[in-house]
Enzyme design. Structure first.
Site, mmCIF file in Angstrom:
data_model
loop_
_atom_site.group_PDB
_atom_site.id
_atom_site.type_symbol
_atom_site.label_atom_id
_atom_site.label_comp_id
_atom_site.label_asym_id
_atom_site.label_seq_id
_atom_site.Cartn_x
_atom_site.Cartn_y
_atom_site.Cartn_z
ATOM 1 N N ASP A 59 91.511 39.734 -38.161
ATOM 2 C CA ASP A 59 92.158 40.561 -37.133
ATOM 3 C C ASP A 59 93.606 40.107 -37.019
ATOM 4 O OD1 ASP A 59 92.778 42.193 -35.040
ATOM 5 O OD2 ASP A 59 91.586 41.119 -33.545
ATOM 6 N N CYS A 60 94.399 40.477 -38.028
ATOM 7 C CA CYS A 60 95.752 39.949 -38.145
ATOM 8 C C CYS A 60 96.787 40.934 -37.606
ATOM 9 C CB CYS A 60 96.058 39.651 -39.611
ATOM 10 S SG CYS A 60 95.547 40.976 -40.741
ATOM 11 N N THR A 61 97.966 40.411 -37.329
ATOM 12 C CA THR A 61 99.099 41.261 -36.967
ATOM 13 C C THR A 61 99.700 41.815 -38.257
ATOM 14 O OG1 THR A 61 100.563 39.344 -37.008
ATOM 15 C CG2 THR A 61 99.597 39.927 -34.879
#
Length: 287
Positions: A158-160
């Protein structure tokens, strides 16, 4: 206040979106980042980092349901799940709904993010941080997947966007580490941007992933706040069968789980792997 404050997103240089600000709950500008949480009449609480919207209360369920239920229902026999990032707790909330899981590990680089989101975005985690199967590890995602001795059935990144702290989660080193700590038949998924506007991200990720996974592709969903078309999610595994699970199998697993969703359905799951031609052409090098 007769004229509401307007907050403008700065993700793209030539066009964008704006939000009216009803109430600023938190705003902290340090030398590393600018973090703001504000309330908007249409979308509820909104969290933005360095001028880019990360999540909103109104539409977060689409993103989190698709990132969790697609790999978990496709796998069907997962026991251990790893979440990279996800400090707002939304991903953890959805993963925890799969009661057959034995352990859920979340790796977050900044412990304060978790506490911050528990305070200001309580609806995202909805109590999931108290699940007895949950373990929080404070570490960088790359370091964890390259050094851990644990193995997982599903890894959710769940990365930016690939800039600043999130950039390392789009590297070959990270993808190799994820492949290394997946059990046989495991699945890796990750956020990969809105491909109409961020096509190079998808192409670059696909090239890197194909070195470490026998089956690497994308699935998609439209999330209103992440404007510009469909959002692509990385799909990577050594077991190509999982990407083409029969609808009947997905329907049975979903029924047996007793999970109710606001966006995900087995039919949406199956259809999400159908990609538009412009993306297929870009991935094959025929742009």
């Amino acid at each position: 206040m007769s004229h509401k404050e307007i907050w403008y997103e700065t993700l793209h240089s030539n066009f964008g979106q704006y939000f009216t600000v009803d109430n600023i709950l938190y705003h902290d500008k340090t030398e590393h980042q600018d973090l703001i949480i504000f309330e908007n009449a249409e979308l509820g609480r909104i969290m933005a980092l360095d001028g880019v919207v990360q999540t909103t209360e109104r539409d977060e369920f689409i993103y989190h349901e698709m990132m969790t239920h697609v790999p978990l229902f496709a796998h069907g026999q997962a026991r251990k799940v790893l979440i990279i990032g996800g400090g707002d707790g939304g991903m953890l909330r959805e993963v925890c709904r799969h009661h057959y899981l034995d352990s859920i590990t979340m790796v977050e680089i900044d412990a304060s993010v978790v506490e911050f989101c528990r305070q200001y975005l309580p609806n995202h985690n909805a109590g999931a941080y108290d699940d007895p199967r949950f373990k929080l590890v404070i570490d960088g995602g790359v370091n964890f997947v390259t050094t851990t001795s644990e193995k997982f059935d599903v890894i959710i990144s769940d990365c930016t966007d690939p800039a600043g702290p999130g950039e390392s989660l789009f590297t070959s080193e990270f993808y190799e580490g994820c492949a290394r700590c997946l059990n046989e038949g495991g699945v890796f998924v990750a956020q990969n941007g809105v491909c109409f506007l961020q096509q190079d991200e998808a192409v670059n990720s696909h090239k890197k992933l194909s070195h470490y996974f026998a089956d690497s592709s994308f699935y998609q969903s439209a999330i209103p706040t992440y404007y510009g078309g469909i959002m692509t999610f990385v799909w990577a595994t050594q077991n190509s069968i999982l990407r083409q699970m029969p609808l009947e199998t997905l329907q049975q697993r979903f029924k047996d789980s007793d999970i109710t969703c606001r966006y995900y359905t087995p039919a949406v799951h199956a259809g999400s792997f159908a990609l538009p031609q412009y993306l297929l052409s870009a991935l094959s090098g025929n742009q």
